[in-house]
Scaffold this motif. Structure first.
Motif, PDB file in Angstrom:
ATOM      1  N   UNK A 194       0.822  -1.218   0.000  1.00 50.90           N
ATOM      2  CA  UNK A 194       0.000   0.000   0.000  1.00 50.90           C
ATOM      3  C   UNK A 194       0.850   1.260   0.000  1.00 50.90           C
ATOM      4  N   UNK A 195       1.967   1.228   0.713  1.00 49.72           N
ATOM      5  CA  UNK A 195       2.866   2.388   0.730  1.00 49.72           C
ATOM      6  C   UNK A 195       4.108   2.065  -0.082  1.00 49.72           C
ATOM      7  N   UNK A 196       4.402   2.905  -1.045  1.00 43.58           N
ATOM      8  CA  UNK A 196       5.596   2.689  -1.877  1.00 43.58           C
ATOM      9  C   UNK A 196       6.886   2.994  -1.122  1.00 43.58           C
ATOM     10  N   UNK A 197       6.746   3.602   0.070  1.00 44.18           N
ATOM     11  CA  UNK A 197       7.929   3.959   0.864  1.00 44.18           C
ATOM     12  C   UNK A 197       8.231   2.945   1.970  1.00 44.18           C
ATOM     13  N   UNK A 198       7.411   1.903   2.100  1.00 42.78           N
ATOM     14  CA  UNK A 198       7.549   0.980   3.227  1.00 42.78           C
ATOM     15  C   UNK A 198       8.919   0.308   3.219  1.00 42.78           C
ATOM     16  N   UNK A 199       9.556   0.323   4.384  1.00 45.91           N
ATOM     17  CA  UNK A 199      10.903  -0.217   4.517  1.00 45.91           C
ATOM     18  C   UNK A 199      11.004  -1.378   5.489  1.00 45.91           C
ATOM     19  N   UNK A 200      10.061  -1.468   6.456  1.00 46.41           N
ATOM     20  CA  UNK A 200      10.179  -2.487   7.499  1.00 46.41           C
ATOM     21  C   UNK A 200       8.816  -2.717   8.126  1.00 46.41           C
ATOM     22  N   UNK A 201       8.586  -3.959   8.561  1.00 46.33           N
ATOM     23  CA  UNK A 201       7.385  -4.334   9.308  1.00 46.33           C
ATOM     24  C   UNK A 201       7.845  -4.841  10.674  1.00 46.33           C
ATOM     25  N   UNK A 202       7.232  -4.343  11.740  1.00 51.23           N
ATOM     26  CA  UNK A 202       7.651  -4.720  13.095  1.00 51.23           C
ATOM     27  C   UNK A 202       6.456  -5.222  13.882  1.00 51.23           C
ATOM     28  N   UNK A 203       6.570  -6.397  14.457  1.00 48.33           N
ATOM     29  CA  UNK A 203       5.493  -6.936  15.285  1.00 48.33           C
ATOM     30  C   UNK A 203       5.630  -6.410  16.703  1.00 48.33           C
ATOM     31  N   UNK A 204       4.518  -5.908  17.238  1.00 46.87           N
ATOM     32  CA  UNK A 204       4.452  -5.440  18.622  1.00 46.87           C
ATOM     33  C   UNK A 204       4.244  -6.670  19.498  1.00 46.87           C
ATOM     34  N   UNK A 205       5.296  -7.469  19.644  1.00 45.79           N
ATOM     35  CA  UNK A 205       5.236  -8.747  20.344  1.00 45.79           C
ATOM     36  C   UNK A 205       6.186  -9.710  19.676  1.00 45.79           C
ATOM     37  N   UNK A 206       6.059 -10.994  20.008  1.00 42.70           N
ATOM     38  CA  UNK A 206       6.990 -11.988  19.483  1.00 42.70           C
ATOM     39  C   UNK A 206       6.401 -12.848  18.376  1.00 42.70           C
ATOM     40  N   UNK A 207       5.096 -13.158  18.444  1.00 38.89           N
ATOM     41  CA  UNK A 207       4.481 -14.044  17.472  1.00 38.89           C
ATOM     42  C   UNK A 207       4.161 -13.325  16.172  1.00 38.89           C
ATOM     43  N   UNK A 208       4.575 -13.903  15.047  1.00 35.14           N
ATOM     44  CA  UNK A 208       4.394 -13.246  13.752  1.00 35.14           C
ATOM     45  C   UNK A 208       3.484 -14.060  12.819  1.00 35.14           C
ATOM     46  N   UNK A 209       2.622 -14.907  13.378  1.00 33.00           N
ATOM     47  CA  UNK A 209       1.730 -15.703  12.535  1.00 33.00           C
ATOM     48  C   UNK A 209       0.673 -14.849  11.835  1.00 33.00           C
ATOM     49  N   UNK A 210       0.503 -13.591  12.277  1.00 36.59           N
ATOM     50  CA  UNK A 210      -0.444 -12.695  11.609  1.00 36.59           C
ATOM     51  C   UNK A 210       0.214 -11.843  10.523  1.00 36.59           C
ATOM     52  N   UNK A 211       1.443 -12.197  10.166  1.00 32.57           N
ATOM     53  CA  UNK A 211       2.166 -11.504   9.091  1.00 32.57           C
ATOM     54  C   UNK A 211       2.512 -12.520   8.009  1.00 32.57           C
ATOM     55  N   UNK A 212       2.238 -12.181   6.763  1.00 31.98           N
ATOM     56  CA  UNK A 212       2.577 -13.058   5.638  1.00 31.98           C
ATOM     57  C   UNK A 212       4.086 -12.940   5.386  1.00 31.98           C
ATOM     58  N   UNK A 213       4.851 -13.805   6.048  1.00 29.27           N
ATOM     59  CA  UNK A 213       6.308 -13.712   5.970  1.00 29.27           C
ATOM     60  C   UNK A 213       6.851 -13.996   4.572  1.00 29.27           C
ATOM     61  N   UNK A 214       6.309 -14.999   3.846  1.00 33.72           N
ATOM     62  CA  UNK A 214       6.807 -15.191   2.468  1.00 33.72           C
ATOM     63  C   UNK A 214       6.575 -13.969   1.586  1.00 33.72           C
ATOM     64  N   UNK A 215       5.420 -13.312   1.759  1.00 30.26           N
ATOM     65  CA  UNK A 215       5.152 -12.106   0.967  1.00 30.26           C
ATOM     66  C   UNK A 215       6.133 -11.003   1.330  1.00 30.26           C
TER      67      UNK A 215
END
Length: 321
Positions: free
Chosen positions: A66-87
């Motif tokens: 959605x943002x052409x400037x996006x550089x990093x995704x950070x989870x507010x916690x440890x579990x990342x199952x709600x993030x599409x890691x392959x994508x």
């Protein structure tokens, strides 16, 4: 620092917001569990440089693009199952997690659920509120002398083990990925999950949700557990097959369950678990004490700021590298 950070699912703790403002960052956020298009629109219109993932159904490719400037995704916690890691990997986006920031909080929560179940707290509370006052109705027991089976011996599992040894419990753990040093002096390693289930009086889950651990505990596994055993889940709900859990509790295949997470969150109002007297539930809040929420926010913000500045971020915070 002319960057924009968007928190999906609510703002970070005030201390974290202060840190972002002090760095000159524009900090924006949605409410809890925003609709997908709401999140997409905010990310696109703000030109977000970073996403902080809090309470949101899933971070997928659409959100990350959605943002052409996006550089990093950070989870507010440890579990990342709600993030599409392959994508994220395909898009070249690193994913950070606040590893260990709430470990003590979650371990205390697991201990609380164990004590509440073994001490019959839910039923005694209802009994007294209903006008009862007869100690003969108490069905409490002790944790002393019992075996605690830890499925996973990461930071949370180790913290919980250190808490129960003084009570008089014996912790054992199954974790095929942990080095020998992770078990420490007080936790005995077992070689198979079946062995752990068969010998434990309390089984506490502390493993991540992966394709291998989804439905890890189901009908077969409940059949291996002791009839007086308790199941504690402060990890991810999908690790337990909920229909099998309901059957095991209804049939007294196991004695009780303390649950802080569920296969679907928020759970449905007619979830059959609500009708069972041998279950204690909480709303996936084990890791969000005031102390833990503050530390998770500070760790998340520190890592995001360091990454955006080009500073070194410790490798153990990276999930997809």
């Amino acid at each position: 620092m002319a960057f924009t950070v968007v928190s999906l699912g609510g703002p970070v703790a005030p201390e974290g917001e202060d840190m972002l403002r002090a760095a000159g960052v524009t900090s924006l956020h949605t409410g809890a569990y925003p609709a997908k298009m709401e999140a997409v629109d905010l990310l696109a219109s703000s030109g977000a440089d970073a996403i902080i993932v809090r309470n949101v159904e899933r971070i997928d490719e659409d959100l990350m693009k959605a943002s052409t400037k996006l550089k990093v995704v950070a989870k507010h916690g440890a579990g990342t199952n709600d993030i599409d890691l392959p994508a994220a990997k395909a898009l070249g986006l690193p994913v950070l997690a606040a590893v260990g920031a709430n470990a003590h909080s979650v371990a205390e929560h697991a201990l609380m659920l164990m004590l509440a179940l073994i001490k019959d707290v839910r039923n005694q509370d209802a009994y007294v509120r209903g006008g009862g006052w007869d100690k003969k109705n108490y069905r409490g027991n002790e944790l002393r002398g019992r075996i605690l089976g830890l499925v996973g011996i990461g930071m949370i599992g180790r913290a919980l083990a250190s808490m129960v040894v003084p009570i008089g419990m014996t912790p054992v753990s199954y974790d095929p990925f942990a080095p020998a040093a992770a078990f420490g002096p007080h936790v005995r390693k077992v070689d198979t999950l079946d062995e752990l289930l068969a010998q434990s009086d309390v089984v506490s889950l502390h493993c991540p949700l992966t394709p291998e651990t989804q439905d890890l505990i189901g009908t077969r596994e409940f059949g291996l557990m002791k009839p007086n055993a308790l199941l504690i889940n402060t990890a991810r709900g999908e690790i337990v097959n909920e229909p099998a859990l309901v059957d095991a509790l209804r049939s007294s295949r196991i004695a009780g369950a303390g649950l802080d997470s569920f296969a679907v969150e928020p759970p449905a109002n007619n979830n059959p678990l609500w009708t069972l007297p041998n279950v204690i539930v909480t709303p996936h809040c084990g890791g969000v004490t005031e102390e833990a929420r503050r530390e998770v926010s500070l760790m998340t913000v520190r890592n995001v700021l360091a990454f955006l500045r080009g500073d070194t971020v410790d490798q153990h915070y990276f999930v997809n590298r």
